[in-house]
Write an enzyme that holds these catalytic residues in place. Structure first.
Site, short mmCIF file in Angstrom:
data_model
loop_
_atom_site.label_atom_id
_atom_site.label_comp_id
_atom_site.label_asym_id
_atom_site.label_seq_id
_atom_site.Cartn_x
_atom_site.Cartn_y
_atom_site.Cartn_z
N GLU A 142 -9.61 -0.49 4.83
CA GLU A 142 -10.12 0.04 6.08
C GLU A 142 -11.47 -0.60 6.44
O GLU A 142 -12.10 -1.27 5.61
CB GLU A 142 -10.29 1.56 5.96
CG GLU A 142 -9.02 2.32 5.59
CD GLU A 142 -8.07 2.51 6.76
OE1 GLU A 142 -8.16 1.75 7.75
OE2 GLU A 142 -7.22 3.42 6.67
N HIS A 195 -7.71 -3.03 10.01
CA HIS A 195 -7.37 -2.97 8.58
C HIS A 195 -6.18 -3.86 8.26
O HIS A 195 -5.35 -4.17 9.12
CB HIS A 195 -7.14 -1.53 8.11
CG HIS A 195 -5.85 -0.90 8.51
ND1 HIS A 195 -5.70 0.45 8.64
CD2 HIS A 195 -4.62 -1.41 8.80
CE1 HIS A 195 -4.45 0.75 8.97
NE2 HIS A 195 -3.78 -0.37 9.09
N ASP A 222 0.84 -1.19 0.00
CA ASP A 222 0.00 0.00 0.00
C ASP A 222 0.88 1.24 0.00
O ASP A 222 2.10 1.15 0.11
CB ASP A 222 -0.97 0.00 1.19
CG ASP A 222 -0.27 -0.16 2.54
OD1 ASP A 222 0.97 -0.09 2.59
OD2 ASP A 222 -0.96 -0.34 3.55
N ASN A 227 -7.54 -0.76 13.98
CA ASN A 227 -8.95 -0.74 13.59
C ASN A 227 -9.33 -1.96 12.75
O ASN A 227 -10.42 -2.03 12.21
CB ASN A 227 -9.28 0.55 12.83
CG ASN A 227 -8.54 0.67 11.49
OD1 ASN A 227 -7.69 -0.18 11.16
ND2 ASN A 227 -8.84 1.71 10.73
#
Length: 243
Positions: A142, A137, A68, A135
């Protein structure tokens, strides 16, 4: 689900992950590796670079595919994923990999850059090394990402923007990025999910033990037939049977 869970002492964790990945590279020198950045893999990369310098492993035939990248950060910014991967691993190797497919975050057409990333990954990923966000991800998939999420331009979640600023020194906070999609990651031949630290304990328990769902995209990894989770003891503390 075929899941292998290894829980290691924190003092041994990075050394063991590096040794195991080095063994995989010796078995398959031309492996196509998807690599992340962040605090979790950094000590693994340091050990791999040291091993490469002493001749016990080589990346010379390997192909590296970036997982990413943030948008909106200028070229060379120390928080960019391509810069970190070079600084923490690639620039420390005595012989560079056969190829490093970075994400072209400076392309004025980010969707076209994402399409090129997808085309690169579609040629095959043998081994995907992933981290786990607080979170849930993986990459920049996400919360809200489904198992069929494609490689794409994404809006970063508040937790990711905060981590980019507070942990990685991003300025400004990146509101967008490009990521390999969950669907593409699930096509990798093998996935290792790396998780360390007490602050990841709750989300690791969610990822491995709660129902699959887009609120925690890491849960989709349980669909992979060759998923290995390598956690330290603090990260595994909330798993059933380890509390």
């Amino acid at each position: 689900m075929t899941l292998r869970l290894d829980v290691l002492p924190a003092a041994d964790w990075a050394e063991r992950v590096a040794a195991d990945l080095a063994a995989r590279l010796r078995d398959e020198p031309a492996m196509r590796l998807c690599l992340p950045t962040g605090d979790t893999p950094a000590p693994v990369y340091a050990r791999l670079a040291a091993m490469a310098r002493n001749g016990t492993v080589s990346f010379a035939a390997a192909v590296i595919v970036a997982l990413d990248e943030y948008l909106e950060l200028p070229p060379g910014h120390p928080a960019r994923c391509d810069v970190r991967l070079r600084r923490e691993l690639l620039d420390l190797l005595p012989v560079q990999p056969a190829a490093f497919h970075r994400i072209e975050a400076d392309d004025p057409d980010p969707a076209a850059a994402a399409a090129r990333l997808e085309a690169t990954a579609a040629r095959g990923v043998d081994h995907a090394l992933l981290g786990l966000g607080t979170n849930g991800h993986v990459g920049l998939n996400e919360p809200g990402s489904f198992a069929d999420a494609p490689t794409r331009v994404v809006r970063t979640a508040a937790a990711s923007r905060r981590a980019a600023v507070e942990r990685y020194g991003a300025d400004p906070a990146p509101t967008a990025g490009i990521t390999l999609g969950v669907a593409r990651l699930l096509q990798a031949r093998e996935i290792w999910l790396l998780v360390t630290g007490a602050r990841k304990a709750a989300v690791l328990a969610r990822a491995l033990e709660a129902p699959e769902g887009p609120d925690c995209p890491a849960t989709w990894l349980r669909r992979h037939p060759a998923l290995r989770v390598i956690a330290d003891e603090a990260a595994a503390a909330a798993l059933r049977g380890r509390a």
